[in-house]
Design a protein around this motif. Structure first.
Motif, mmCIF file in Angstrom:
data_model
loop_
_atom_site.group_PDB
_atom_site.id
_atom_site.type_symbol
_atom_site.label_atom_id
_atom_site.label_comp_id
_atom_site.label_asym_id
_atom_site.label_seq_id
_atom_site.Cartn_x
_atom_site.Cartn_y
_atom_site.Cartn_z
ATOM 1 N N ARG A 1 0.814 -1.215 0.000
ATOM 2 C CA ARG A 1 0.000 0.000 0.000
ATOM 3 C C ARG A 1 0.847 1.264 0.000
ATOM 4 N N GLU A 2 2.136 1.114 0.251
ATOM 5 C CA GLU A 2 3.023 2.272 0.300
ATOM 6 C C GLU A 2 4.133 2.108 -0.734
ATOM 7 N N PRO A 3 4.784 3.208 -1.105
ATOM 8 C CA PRO A 3 5.898 3.126 -2.069
ATOM 9 C C PRO A 3 7.011 2.233 -1.521
ATOM 10 N N PHE A 4 7.711 1.618 -2.434
ATOM 11 C CA PHE A 4 8.803 0.722 -2.064
ATOM 12 C C PHE A 4 10.129 1.340 -2.499
ATOM 13 N N HIS A 5 11.018 1.569 -1.533
ATOM 14 C CA HIS A 5 12.340 2.096 -1.823
ATOM 15 C C HIS A 5 13.246 0.920 -2.176
ATOM 16 N N CYS A 6 13.580 0.820 -3.437
ATOM 17 C CA CYS A 6 14.290 -0.350 -3.954
ATOM 18 C C CYS A 6 15.735 -0.007 -4.294
ATOM 19 N N ARG A 7 16.658 -0.714 -3.682
ATOM 20 C CA ARG A 7 18.079 -0.643 -4.036
ATOM 21 C C ARG A 7 18.450 -2.003 -4.612
ATOM 22 N N LEU A 8 18.613 -2.045 -5.904
ATOM 23 C CA LEU A 8 18.847 -3.298 -6.606
ATOM 24 C C LEU A 8 20.337 -3.418 -6.952
ATOM 25 N N GLU A 9 20.923 -4.563 -6.619
ATOM 26 C CA GLU A 9 22.339 -4.797 -6.881
ATOM 27 C C GLU A 9 22.518 -6.112 -7.630
ATOM 28 N N VAL A 10 23.370 -6.077 -8.643
ATOM 29 C CA VAL A 10 23.767 -7.288 -9.357
ATOM 30 C C VAL A 10 25.266 -7.475 -9.137
ATOM 31 N N LEU A 11 25.635 -8.573 -8.506
ATOM 32 C CA LEU A 11 27.045 -8.903 -8.322
ATOM 33 C C LEU A 11 27.461 -9.804 -9.476
ATOM 34 N N ALA A 12 28.489 -9.393 -10.221
ATOM 35 C CA ALA A 12 28.952 -10.156 -11.380
ATOM 36 C C ALA A 12 30.454 -10.338 -11.312
ATOM 37 N N ASP A 13 30.901 -11.569 -11.610
ATOM 38 C CA ASP A 13 32.331 -11.838 -11.639
ATOM 39 C C ASP A 13 32.585 -13.024 -12.559
ATOM 40 N N ALA A 14 33.842 -13.177 -12.968
ATOM 41 C CA ALA A 14 34.229 -14.253 -13.877
ATOM 42 C C ALA A 14 35.552 -14.846 -13.439
ATOM 43 N N ASP A 15 35.654 -16.179 -13.499
ATOM 44 C CA ASP A 15 36.936 -16.824 -13.210
ATOM 45 C C ASP A 15 37.531 -17.478 -14.452
ATOM 46 N N PHE A 16 36.751 -17.555 -15.535
ATOM 47 C CA PHE A 16 37.213 -18.093 -16.821
ATOM 48 C C PHE A 16 37.779 -19.504 -16.675
ATOM 49 N N ALA A 17 37.182 -20.278 -15.791
ATOM 50 C CA ALA A 17 37.595 -21.674 -15.615
ATOM 51 C C ALA A 17 37.041 -22.513 -16.758
ATOM 52 N N ARG A 42 39.507 -5.605 -13.670
ATOM 53 C CA ARG A 42 38.152 -5.071 -13.862
ATOM 54 C C ARG A 42 38.234 -3.612 -14.301
ATOM 55 N N HIS A 43 37.450 -3.302 -15.326
ATOM 56 C CA HIS A 43 37.345 -1.937 -15.805
ATOM 57 C C HIS A 43 35.899 -1.494 -15.626
ATOM 58 N N ALA A 44 35.704 -0.388 -14.933
ATOM 59 C CA ALA A 44 34.356 0.101 -14.649
ATOM 60 C C ALA A 44 34.145 1.471 -15.268
ATOM 61 N N THR A 45 33.065 1.616 -15.994
ATOM 62 C CA THR A 45 32.604 2.903 -16.487
ATOM 63 C C THR A 45 31.129 3.008 -16.141
ATOM 64 N N ARG A 46 30.509 4.094 -16.489
ATOM 65 C CA ARG A 46 29.095 4.261 -16.183
ATOM 66 C C ARG A 46 28.277 3.152 -16.838
ATOM 67 N N GLU A 47 27.531 2.432 -16.027
ATOM 68 C CA GLU A 47 26.625 1.366 -16.446
ATOM 69 C C GLU A 47 27.337 0.116 -16.950
ATOM 70 N N ARG A 48 28.656 0.079 -16.927
ATOM 71 C CA ARG A 48 29.380 -1.012 -17.588
ATOM 72 C C ARG A 48 30.537 -1.524 -16.728
ATOM 73 N N LEU A 49 30.615 -2.859 -16.595
ATOM 74 C CA LEU A 49 31.707 -3.502 -15.877
ATOM 75 C C LEU A 49 32.312 -4.574 -16.777
ATOM 76 N N THR A 50 33.625 -4.477 -17.018
ATOM 77 C CA THR A 50 34.328 -5.449 -17.851
ATOM 78 C C THR A 50 35.357 -6.184 -17.008
ATOM 79 N N VAL A 51 35.339 -7.512 -17.101
ATOM 80 C CA VAL A 51 36.315 -8.346 -16.405
ATOM 81 C C VAL A 51 37.187 -9.002 -17.464
ATOM 82 N N GLU A 52 38.507 -8.836 -17.334
ATOM 83 C CA GLU A 52 39.460 -9.399 -18.281
ATOM 84 C C GLU A 52 40.428 -10.319 -17.550
#
Length: 280
Positions: free
Chosen positions: A115-131, A149-159
Motif C-alpha cells: 500500500r506504500e511506495p517501495f524504496h528499492c536498491r537493486l544490486e547485481v554482483l557479477a564476476d568471472a573466473d574463466f575456468a 576489472r574496468h568500470a565505467t558508467r553502467e558497464r563492468l568489464t572483467v578481463e
C-alpha cells in the motif's frame, strides 16, 4: 574422476537448479536465479565459464525463490519475493526473465503490491573466473595470470589472460553505478506498480576461444568415456569444434552419458586422421 553434470557433481549445487542450453552455450543457476563460483554453476561459452558469480539482491538481501519455469531451452523465468531485515512478510515480488544466446540477457521486474511506495536498491554482483569445464567439474581453481576489472558508467568489464589466451566479458545495467564487482541502481516504486530494468553480459569471443584455438582450429575432436559398469566409447568426429563441444555438453547435461569415471579429450589424434580436409 566422476562425470560433471548439474545433478551429480564433485560438489553439489543444491536442489532445484535450472539449466539453459543454446548451441554451445549453457547456464546453470539455483532456484532463485543466482549463480555461485563455489558450486558447479555459471554461464559457459565454448567450454569456458565466463560468469562464475551472478547474484541479485534487493536492499542488501537475496530473493526467496517462489518458482522457476523454462518455456524454452534457452529461456527461463524466475519468480521470487524480497526479504525484509525485520523478517516480516513482503508484498514485493521480483521477476527475472532470462534468455541465453550469444550473450546473457536478463530483464528484472519489481512488482510492488504494498500500500506504500517501495524504496528499492537493486544490486547485481557479477564476476568471472574463466575456468574451463573440467576445472569447474572438479572444483579446481582456474590458473590465471591476471584478472582486471574496468568500470565505467553502467558497464563492468572483467578481463583475464594467460599465455596465448585472453578472455573478457562485459556486463551492462542501464542507469547503474559501479562499486567493485557490483552494479547498483535505486528507484522508488509507487504502490501497486512495477518497474523493470535490463542487465546483459556479453563475452568477447574474438580471441583463441572464439576461433576454436583451444582445439586446434577445425581438426577433428574425439571424446572417450568409460563407466563403472561397462566400457563406453563416445566418438565425436566432427569437423566443427563448436558442434563437437556443443554435442558433448548436451549429452552430459541431458544424462545420456551416465556417471563417467574417466573423460579424456584428444584433438586430431594421428591414429584417426585420414589426411587434410578443407572445412568451409
Amino acid at each position: 574422476m566422476p562425470g560433471w553434470n548439474v545433478h551429480d557433481s564433485a560438489v553439489r549445487g543444491g536442489t532445484g537448479e535450472v539449466t539453459l542450453v543454446q548451441g554451445t552455450s549453457f547456464c546453470v543457476s539455483s532456484a532463485n536465479g543466482d549463480m555461485s563460483a563455489s558450486k558447479p554453476q555459471g554461464v559457459f561459452f565454448e567450454d569456458t565459464r565466463y560468469l562464475s558469480e551472478w547474484k541479485l539482491t534487493v536492499n542488501g538481501l537475496p530473493l526467496e525463490a517462489l518458482s522457476a519455469a523454462t518455456p524454452e531451452p534457452f529461456h527461463a523465468v524466475f519468480m521470487g519475493r524480497t526479504l525484509r531485515h525485520d523478517h516480516a512478510d513482503s508484498s514485493v515480488l521480483v521477476e527475472r526473465d532470462r534468455q541465453l544466446g550469444a550473450n546473457l540477457t536478463e530483464t528484472i521486474t519489481v512488482h510492488n503490491y504494498a500500500r506504500e511506495p517501495f524504496h528499492c536498491r537493486l544490486e547485481v554482483l557479477a564476476d568471472a573466473d574463466f575456468a574451463d569445464l573440467f576445472e569447474v567439474k572438479e572444483c579446481r581453481q582456474a590458473h590465471r595470470i591476471s584478472r582486471v576489472r574496468h568500470a565505467t558508467r553502467e558497464r563492468l568489464t572483467v578481463e583475464s589472460e594467460r599465455p596465448g589466451d585472453k578472455r573478457s566479458i562485459t556486463v551492462v545495467l542501464t542507469g547503474a553505478r559501479i562499486e567493485g564487482r557490483r552494479l547498483l541502481v535505486a528507484m522508488i516504486i509507487p504502490s501497486h506498480t512495477a518497474w523493470s530494468v535490463t542487465v546483459s553480459a556479453a563475452p568477447d569471443l574474438q580471441g583463441e576461444v572464439g576461433r576454436g584455438g583451444g582445439l586446434r582450429g577445425h581438426q577433428p575432436v574425439f571424446w572417450f568415456a568409460s563407466t563403472d559398469s561397462a566400457p563406453l566409447v563416445v566418438l565425436l568426429s566432427i569437423w566443427s569444434p563448436a558442434m563437437a563441444r556443443g554435442l558433448a555438453v548436451s549429452i552430459l547435461l541431458v544424462g545420456l552419458v551416465v556417471p563417467i569415471r574417466y573423460a579424456i579429450r584428444v584433438a586430431a589424434h594421428p591414429r584417426y586422421r585420414k589426411g587434410p580436409r578443407r572445412v568451409r
